[in-house]
Design a protein around this motif. Structure first.
Motif, mmCIF file in Angstrom:
data_model
loop_
_atom_site.group_PDB
_atom_site.id
_atom_site.type_symbol
_atom_site.label_atom_id
_atom_site.label_comp_id
_atom_site.label_asym_id
_atom_site.label_seq_id
_atom_site.Cartn_x
_atom_site.Cartn_y
_atom_site.Cartn_z
ATOM 1 N N SER A 53 46.523 2.365 3.376
ATOM 2 C CA SER A 53 45.104 2.142 3.112
ATOM 3 C C SER A 53 44.495 3.405 2.510
ATOM 4 C CB SER A 53 44.413 1.793 4.437
ATOM 5 O OG SER A 53 43.038 2.012 4.318
ATOM 6 N N VAL A 54 43.766 3.246 1.416
ATOM 7 C CA VAL A 54 43.142 4.396 0.747
ATOM 8 C C VAL A 54 41.629 4.298 0.880
ATOM 9 C CG1 VAL A 54 43.060 5.734 -1.396
ATOM 10 C CG2 VAL A 54 44.999 4.221 -0.959
ATOM 11 N N ARG A 55 41.012 5.404 1.274
ATOM 12 C CA ARG A 55 39.551 5.441 1.409
ATOM 13 C C ARG A 55 39.025 6.682 0.702
ATOM 14 N NH1 ARG A 55 40.037 2.144 5.423
ATOM 15 N NH2 ARG A 55 38.225 1.011 6.115
ATOM 16 N N TRP A 56 37.829 6.588 0.104
ATOM 17 C CA TRP A 56 37.267 7.777 -0.545
ATOM 18 C C TRP A 56 35.750 7.699 -0.527
ATOM 19 C CZ3 TRP A 56 39.969 3.893 -2.915
ATOM 20 C CH2 TRP A 56 39.239 3.075 -3.806
ATOM 21 N N SER A 57 35.113 8.789 -0.917
ATOM 22 C CA SER A 57 33.648 8.794 -1.038
ATOM 23 C C SER A 57 33.287 8.765 -2.505
ATOM 24 C CB SER A 57 33.064 10.078 -0.448
ATOM 25 O OG SER A 57 33.504 10.263 0.852
ATOM 26 N N SER A 58 32.203 8.097 -2.812
ATOM 27 C CA SER A 58 31.760 8.076 -4.213
ATOM 28 C C SER A 58 31.272 9.477 -4.586
ATOM 29 C CB SER A 58 30.644 7.052 -4.389
ATOM 30 O OG SER A 58 29.591 7.345 -3.501
ATOM 31 N N PRO A 59 31.389 9.832 -5.848
ATOM 32 C CA PRO A 59 30.925 11.165 -6.254
ATOM 33 C C PRO A 59 29.429 11.312 -5.986
ATOM 34 C CG PRO A 59 31.743 9.933 -8.155
ATOM 35 C CD PRO A 59 31.915 9.061 -6.974
ATOM 36 N N PRO A 60 28.997 12.507 -5.614
ATOM 37 C CA PRO A 60 27.600 12.711 -5.202
ATOM 38 C C PRO A 60 26.586 12.319 -6.269
ATOM 39 C CG PRO A 60 28.769 14.803 -5.435
ATOM 40 C CD PRO A 60 29.785 13.735 -5.523
ATOM 41 N N ALA A 61 26.918 12.516 -7.526
ATOM 42 C CA ALA A 61 25.951 12.255 -8.595
ATOM 43 C C ALA A 61 25.565 10.783 -8.681
ATOM 44 C CB ALA A 61 26.519 12.713 -9.927
ATOM 45 N N LEU A 62 26.361 9.938 -8.112
ATOM 46 C CA LEU A 62 26.097 8.497 -8.146
ATOM 47 C C LEU A 62 24.719 8.176 -7.582
ATOM 48 C CD1 LEU A 62 27.737 6.026 -8.985
ATOM 49 C CD2 LEU A 62 28.474 5.786 -6.642
ATOM 50 N N LYS A 63 24.330 8.955 -6.554
ATOM 51 C CA LYS A 63 23.045 8.680 -5.908
ATOM 52 C C LYS A 63 21.879 9.050 -6.826
ATOM 53 C CE LYS A 63 24.167 11.207 -1.970
ATOM 54 N NZ LYS A 63 25.132 11.895 -2.715
ATOM 55 N N ASP A 64 22.110 10.066 -7.683
ATOM 56 C CA ASP A 64 20.987 10.603 -8.455
ATOM 57 C C ASP A 64 20.533 9.719 -9.596
ATOM 58 O OD1 ASP A 64 22.199 14.016 -8.201
ATOM 59 O OD2 ASP A 64 21.041 12.754 -6.840
ATOM 60 N N PHE A 65 21.443 9.037 -10.198
ATOM 61 C CA PHE A 65 20.969 8.217 -11.306
ATOM 62 C C PHE A 65 21.620 6.845 -11.360
ATOM 63 C CE2 PHE A 65 24.596 9.921 -13.673
ATOM 64 C CZ PHE A 65 24.675 11.200 -13.190
#
Lengths: 368, 219
Positions: free
Chosen positions: A220-232
């Motif tokens: 199973s692979v898990r990751w976090s979305s890149p931080p910039a995703l929240k900004d725009f």
């Protein structure tokens, strides 16, 4: 500088020439020095030139004829030197022999999170001009006049430049590269782009790969979305690639969509896998277009469990003994966990890692 | 590669400091350690210069990179401070004069090197030069530190602008190559000489002397 300080004067001094051209250079000794034309000789890049190419043009002037010159040996110029008979240096001239630059080509640009723009290009097809060639990246907003010059070079390789700020969105830019050297200038074709069309982002962070219970063919692979995703306003789509430890062939999982987890199936049991994830900012401001894929995340490793019931002769001698051993070990570790403190690291997982390592070193030993 | 070299070297140099009780007599204590560090720095720079000079002379091309190359020193080359000095004169230098000569020389050499940095062709060379200039700046500061800890005033250094007054730029590219050659040569000679200068100074301000003094005072 007073002429008396220099024993002789060479003409032409530091000329620039096209490859294949010819040159006649003269060395004139200063009146203060008691040297005659017959006391002189020439060297080019440390090598003596044949006397047959010399001509005395006056009592203290000696010329040399150079034909069909090759491109300069070093970019600082070929060293043409006039010597006195005993080898002493009287004067020198740097010859810059080369070609004018070719049009730079293949301009590609990308913007990190719509904040900046980095472009790279390739020199023209000939490449080697033998002369130091300067590259300048220029850009301007279409229909808005003023040319701007990029300042930060070599950020992504030799032929690259980085524009850190003051970029407008929703407007096309014209971008081009000018190459110049002593023999001329060449301008690339103009590339037109909108920052929003070439957006990339950081790779996903915190990539974790773990087993799925006891399933020996899945991870199973898990990751976090890149931080910039929240900004725009963009969505992200992801791609995973994985490979077996001792292979260089990556398998790509394309249809991950915008989830931040995925299950890899159909894997080999008891094998170590390397996994990487990357991100594409997609549908920026609702444009429905894809951006540019980010770099891959740093590889994360994990191993699939090895089954207790192994059929067939793949195991080394004593396979059956090993499965009994494993069962007993599992019972022992369970007991240790209950009754001993500070031994929580012991467990069947550790035993598995050790088996994987054993398998690897066994293979390496066989390869040697 | 290079940065690891510096790091390990500096660590080794710092680790050689004698362990002494921290007491009020810190000034001469500091000088002893600083002199050793300055000495070590000159040796390190000498090593760095060998690679830099090799690369730079190859960039200038033959005959500049030939081992026996020995061009005339024209009058214009005199603006670079010369390390060669009469042996008796050198022996007779006071500590102040010895340190000041080093300080002045390296300050000027640094200026000339920085000008070079702005003009040089390849990216690799620019990178090496910048690195060397940073280390050389460290040496100038180190010498200044030794002078201060011994109570000597710092000589008035060269002013901000890169070309000191009275030093015209070379009138042609070939003469400029000669200037560059002599700059590197002089730098090399100075580093050899400095090692001897600081060795001599080390003998005059050893940590052992300070320890004896402390015992005499009943510490």
């Amino acid at each position: 500088v007073s002429p008396a300080a220099d024993p002789a004067v060479i003409s032409p001094q530091d000329p620039t020439l096209l490859i294949g051209s010819s040159l006649v250079a003269t060395c004139t000794v200063s009146p203060d020095f008691p040297l005659k034309a017959e006391d002189l000789y020439w060297t080019l890049n440390g090598r003596r030139l044949p006397a047959a190419s010399y001509t005395a043009l006056g009592p203290s002037t000696l010329s040399v004829a150079l034909a069909r010159l090759n491109g300069s040996r070093q970019q600082s110029g070929d060293n043409l030197v006039c010597h006195s008979r005993d080898g002493g240096i009287l004067a020198g001239s740097c010859l810059y022999v080369g070609l004018p630059p070719e049009k730079p080509v293949n301009i590609t640009c990308w913007s990190k999170n719509m904040k900046d723009l980095t472009c790279k290009w390739a020199p023209g097809t000939e490449g080697e001009t033998f002369l130091h060639t300067n590259y300048t990246l220029k850009y301007k907003r279409r229909w808005y006049g003023q040319d701007n010059t990029c300042q930060e070079y070599h950020t992504a390789g030799t032929y690259s430049c980085h524009i850190p700020k003051d970029l407008a969105l929703f407007t096309p830019y014209e971008i081009w590269v000018e190459a110049s050297n002593r023999l001329g200038v060449a301008v690339s074709d103009v590339v037109m782009l909108d920052i929003l069309d070439v957006v990339t982002t950081d790779p996903p962070s915190d990539v974790h790969v773990s087993r799925v219970g006891d399933l020996e063919d899945q991870l199973s692979v898990r990751w976090s979305s890149p931080p910039a995703l929240k900004d725009f306003l963009f969505q992200a789509k992801y791609q995973i690639q994985y490979r077996v430890e001792d292979s260089s062939e990556w398998k790509v999982v394309d249809d991950v969509g915008n989830q931040t987890s995925c299950r890899l199936a159909g894997l080999r049991p008891g094998t170590v896998y390397f996994v990487q994830v990357r991100c594409n900012p997609f549908s920026i401001y609702g444009s429905k277009k894809a951006g540019i894929w980010s770099d891959w995340s740093n590889p994360t490793a994990a191993s699939t469990p090895r089954s207790e019931r192994v059929a067939g002769g793949c195991d080394p001698k004593g396979g059956e003994q090993n499965t009994t051993l494993r069962r007993e070990l599992k019972q022992f570790f369970g007991w240790v966990k209950k009754h001993a403190y500070g031994c929580s690291n012991l467990g069947i997982k550790l035993y598995d890692q050790w088996r994987v390592w054993l398998q690897k070193s066994h293979k390496t030993r066989n390869q040697v | 590669g290079d940065s690891w070299g510096i790091f390990t070297f500096l660590c080794a140099a710092l680790c050689n400091l004698p362990a002494l009780p921290a007491l009020n007599c810190s000034e001469e204590l500091g000088a002893g350690q600083s002199i050793q560090q300055t000495y070590d720095l000159t040796r390190y720079l000498e090593h760095q210069l060998r690679t830099l000079a090799g690369t730079y002379l190859n960039y200038l091309g033959p005959p500049f990179n030939e081992p026996d190359f020995n061009p005339p020193r024209l009058a214009r080359a005199e603006r670079v401070p010369s390390a060669t000095v009469d042996l008796d004169l050198w022996r007779g230098l006071t500590d102040n004069a010895r340190l000041a000569a080093n300080y002045r020389a390296y300050s000027r050499l640094l200026c000339y090197l920085r000008v070079l940095d702005g003009q040089v062709g390849t990216a690799e060379l620019r990178h090496r030069l910048a690195h060397f200039c940073a280390s050389l700046q460290g040496l100038v500061l180190s010498i200044g530190g030794v002078m201060s800890s011994l109570g000597y005033p710092l000589p008035a250094g060269p002013a901000g602008p890169p070309a000191p007054p009275g030093a015209p730029a070379a009138p042609n590219d070939f003469l400029k190559k000669m200037d560059d050659f002599w700059l590197l040569k002089e730098l090399q000679t100075w580093l050899w000489r400095s090692a001897k200068d600081f060795n001599r100074l080390k003998k005059k301000v050893p940590p052992a002397v300070v320890t004896l003094r402390l015992e005499a005072r009943g510490f």
